[in-house]
Write a protein that holds these residues in place. Structure first.
Motif, PDB file in Angstrom:
ATOM      1  N   VAL A   1       7.596  -8.165  -5.029  1.00 28.19           N
ATOM      2  CA  VAL A   1       6.995  -7.048  -4.299  1.00 28.19           C
ATOM      3  C   VAL A   1       6.955  -5.828  -5.204  1.00 28.19           C
ATOM      4  CG1 VAL A   1       7.175  -5.564  -2.266  1.00 28.19           C
ATOM      5  CG2 VAL A   1       7.945  -7.945  -2.131  1.00 28.19           C
ATOM      6  N   LEU A   2       5.794  -5.183  -5.248  1.00 26.38           N
ATOM      7  CA  LEU A   2       5.611  -3.937  -5.978  1.00 26.38           C
ATOM      8  C   LEU A   2       5.119  -2.911  -4.967  1.00 26.38           C
ATOM      9  CD1 LEU A   2       4.025  -3.331  -9.385  1.00 26.38           C
ATOM     10  CD2 LEU A   2       3.193  -2.044  -7.437  1.00 26.38           C
ATOM     11  N   ALA A   3       5.721  -1.748  -4.949  1.00 26.77           N
ATOM     12  CA  ALA A   3       5.303  -0.666  -4.047  1.00 26.77           C
ATOM     13  C   ALA A   3       4.415   0.308  -4.811  1.00 26.77           C
ATOM     14  CB  ALA A   3       6.510   0.056  -3.479  1.00 26.77           C
ATOM     15  N   GLU A   4       3.272   0.622  -4.217  1.00 27.51           N
ATOM     16  CA  GLU A   4       2.351   1.579  -4.812  1.00 27.51           C
ATOM     17  C   GLU A   4       2.647   2.980  -4.286  1.00 27.51           C
ATOM     18  OE1 GLU A   4      -1.802  -0.691  -5.362  1.00 27.51           O
ATOM     19  OE2 GLU A   4      -1.278  -0.333  -3.274  1.00 27.51           O
ATOM     20  N   GLY A   5       2.265   3.976  -5.060  1.00 25.85           N
ATOM     21  CA  GLY A   5       2.302   5.354  -4.587  1.00 25.85           C
ATOM     22  C   GLY A   5       3.684   5.945  -4.413  1.00 25.85           C
ATOM     23  N   VAL A   6       4.642   5.481  -5.175  1.00 26.34           N
ATOM     24  CA  VAL A   6       5.999   6.018  -5.067  1.00 26.34           C
ATOM     25  C   VAL A   6       6.041   7.362  -5.786  1.00 26.34           C
ATOM     26  CG1 VAL A   6       8.434   5.645  -5.598  1.00 26.34           C
ATOM     27  CG2 VAL A   6       6.995   3.728  -4.864  1.00 26.34           C
ATOM     28  N   GLU A   7       6.410   8.390  -5.035  1.00 26.32           N
ATOM     29  CA  GLU A   7       6.377   9.749  -5.571  1.00 26.32           C
ATOM     30  C   GLU A   7       7.733  10.416  -5.643  1.00 26.32           C
ATOM     31  OE1 GLU A   7       3.519  11.783  -3.134  1.00 26.32           O
ATOM     32  OE2 GLU A   7       1.853  10.595  -3.899  1.00 26.32           O
TER      33      GLU A   7
ATOM     34  N   ASP B   1       0.824  -1.201   0.000  1.00 26.73           N
ATOM     35  CA  ASP B   1       0.000   0.000   0.000  1.00 26.73           C
ATOM     36  C   ASP B   1       0.863   1.258   0.000  1.00 26.73           C
ATOM     37  OD1 ASP B   1      -2.755   1.238   0.421  1.00 26.73           O
ATOM     38  OD2 ASP B   1      -1.589   2.093   2.073  1.00 26.73           O
ATOM     39  N   SER B   2       0.349   2.313  -0.608  1.00 25.67           N
ATOM     40  CA  SER B   2       1.102   3.562  -0.741  1.00 25.67           C
ATOM     41  C   SER B   2       1.498   4.162   0.606  1.00 25.67           C
ATOM     42  CB  SER B   2       0.312   4.584  -1.562  1.00 25.67           C
ATOM     43  OG  SER B   2      -0.914   4.880  -0.933  1.00 25.67           O
ATOM     44  N   GLY B   3       0.706   3.939   1.633  1.00 30.38           N
ATOM     45  CA  GLY B   3       1.067   4.447   2.957  1.00 30.38           C
ATOM     46  C   GLY B   3       2.371   3.850   3.452  1.00 30.38           C
ATOM     47  N   PHE B   4       2.570   2.574   3.177  1.00 38.46           N
ATOM     48  CA  PHE B   4       3.826   1.926   3.545  1.00 38.46           C
ATOM     49  C   PHE B   4       4.967   2.406   2.656  1.00 38.46           C
ATOM     50  CE2 PHE B   4       0.880  -1.074   5.474  1.00 38.46           C
ATOM     51  CZ  PHE B   4       1.483  -1.310   6.702  1.00 38.46           C
ATOM     52  N   SER B   5       4.681   2.667   1.390  1.00 41.98           N
ATOM     53  CA  SER B   5       5.724   3.168   0.485  1.00 41.98           C
ATOM     54  C   SER B   5       6.254   4.510   0.964  1.00 41.98           C
ATOM     55  CB  SER B   5       5.178   3.307  -0.942  1.00 41.98           C
ATOM     56  OG  SER B   5       4.804   2.055  -1.453  1.00 41.98           O
TER      57      SER B   5
ATOM     58  N   ARG C   1      11.308   2.987  12.734  1.00 39.58           N
ATOM     59  CA  ARG C   1      10.271   1.988  13.032  1.00 39.58           C
ATOM     60  C   ARG C   1       9.440   1.686  11.779  1.00 39.58           C
ATOM     61  NH1 ARG C   1       7.735   0.605  18.164  1.00 39.58           N
ATOM     62  NH2 ARG C   1       5.700  -0.323  17.766  1.00 39.58           N
ATOM     63  N   ASP C   2       9.053   2.728  11.052  1.00 40.46           N
ATOM     64  CA  ASP C   2       8.291   2.556   9.812  1.00 40.46           C
ATOM     65  C   ASP C   2       9.090   1.727   8.809  1.00 40.46           C
ATOM     66  OD1 ASP C   2       6.294   4.181  10.878  1.00 40.46           O
ATOM     67  OD2 ASP C   2       7.081   5.986   9.911  1.00 40.46           O
ATOM     68  N   GLN C   3      10.357   2.037   8.670  1.00 39.62           N
ATOM     69  CA  GLN C   3      11.214   1.312   7.736  1.00 39.62           C
ATOM     70  C   GLN C   3      11.363  -0.151   8.144  1.00 39.62           C
ATOM     71  OE1 GLN C   3      14.907   3.288   6.722  1.00 39.62           O
ATOM     72  NE2 GLN C   3      13.922   5.288   6.795  1.00 39.62           N
ATOM     73  N   ALA C   4      11.429  -0.412   9.451  1.00 37.58           N
ATOM     74  CA  ALA C   4      11.573  -1.786   9.930  1.00 37.58           C
ATOM     75  C   ALA C   4      10.352  -2.630   9.558  1.00 37.58           C
ATOM     76  CB  ALA C   4      11.796  -1.800  11.439  1.00 37.58           C
ATOM     77  N   VAL C   5       9.157  -2.053   9.705  1.00 42.79           N
ATOM     78  CA  VAL C   5       7.935  -2.778   9.331  1.00 42.79           C
ATOM     79  C   VAL C   5       7.928  -3.046   7.826  1.00 42.79           C
ATOM     80  CG1 VAL C   5       5.411  -2.618   9.183  1.00 42.79           C
ATOM     81  CG2 VAL C   5       6.593  -1.928  11.286  1.00 42.79           C
TER      82      VAL C   5
END
Length: 187
Positions: A144-150, A113-117, A125-129
């Motif tokens: 793995v494909l990351a959505e919402g990469v800006e 999900d883009s929020g994780f991206s 902590r966010d990066q660890a998850v």
């Protein structure tokens, strides 16, 4: 509604120039769609009627709703994959599936999900998850494909974590069919 969207996507693909004959398209399927016994056969028949090889299609199951018949969903995805389609879990990390869908559904990749991206450039902590999700996917032999990469920073950090694929405004905004054809033919 799902079938109308699939029909429109297949129709658009059928009209693309030969230069895009190998382009893949992802079709979203709902929790209700994937658990319906007739869905796989219907989608395969729709692709054949449009002259689109199943190998050019990916089905993306969104985490937005609970799949009530996980056994039927697994069977449907198995049928679609046997026909040549890829299967993905879309918006991974935001909905009902969690890790259980990874265990129970035959998929080829997850779409983070883009929020994780966005977290790729965030706090430790966010990066660890995020790194943990990517590592689990790889341990299961999933892409793995990351959505919402800006941003380039997000892309580069995701790549360093092992995420090979991305989508988002860094690459291109949402495009109308004709604009997409021009964009894809040029890239």
């Amino acid at each position: 509604l799902s079938r109308a969207v699939w029909a429109r996507a297949l129709e658009a693909m059928a009209g693309w120039p030969d230069a895009l004959s190998a382009a893949r398209v992802a079709l979203n399927i709902t929790a209700a769609d994937v658990a319906a016994p007739e869905m796989a056969a219907e989608l395969i028949a729709m692709a054949a009627a449009a002259g689109i090889a199943c190998s050019r299609l990916t089905v993306e199951v969104t985490e937005a709703a609970l799949i009530e018949r996980i056994d039927m969903a697994a069977a449907s995805l198995g049928t679609l994959r046997a026909a040549g389609m890829c299967a993905a879990l879309d918006d991974f990390g935001t909905g009902y599936s969690g890790l259980s869908w990874l265990k129970q559904l035959p998929v080829d990749y997850i779409k983070i999900d883009s929020g994780f991206s966005r977290d790729a450039a965030g706090a430790a902590r966010d990066q660890a998850v995020l790194r943990g999700v990517i590592d689990i996917a790889h341990a299961l032999d999933l892409s793995v494909l990351a959505e919402g990469v800006e941003t380039i920073e997000q892309r580069d950090r995701l790549k360093a974590m092992g995420c090979r694929w991305y989508q988002g405004y860094l690459r291109a905004p949402a495009l109308a069919t004709r604009d997409f054809v021009d964009f894809a033919a040029a890239n």
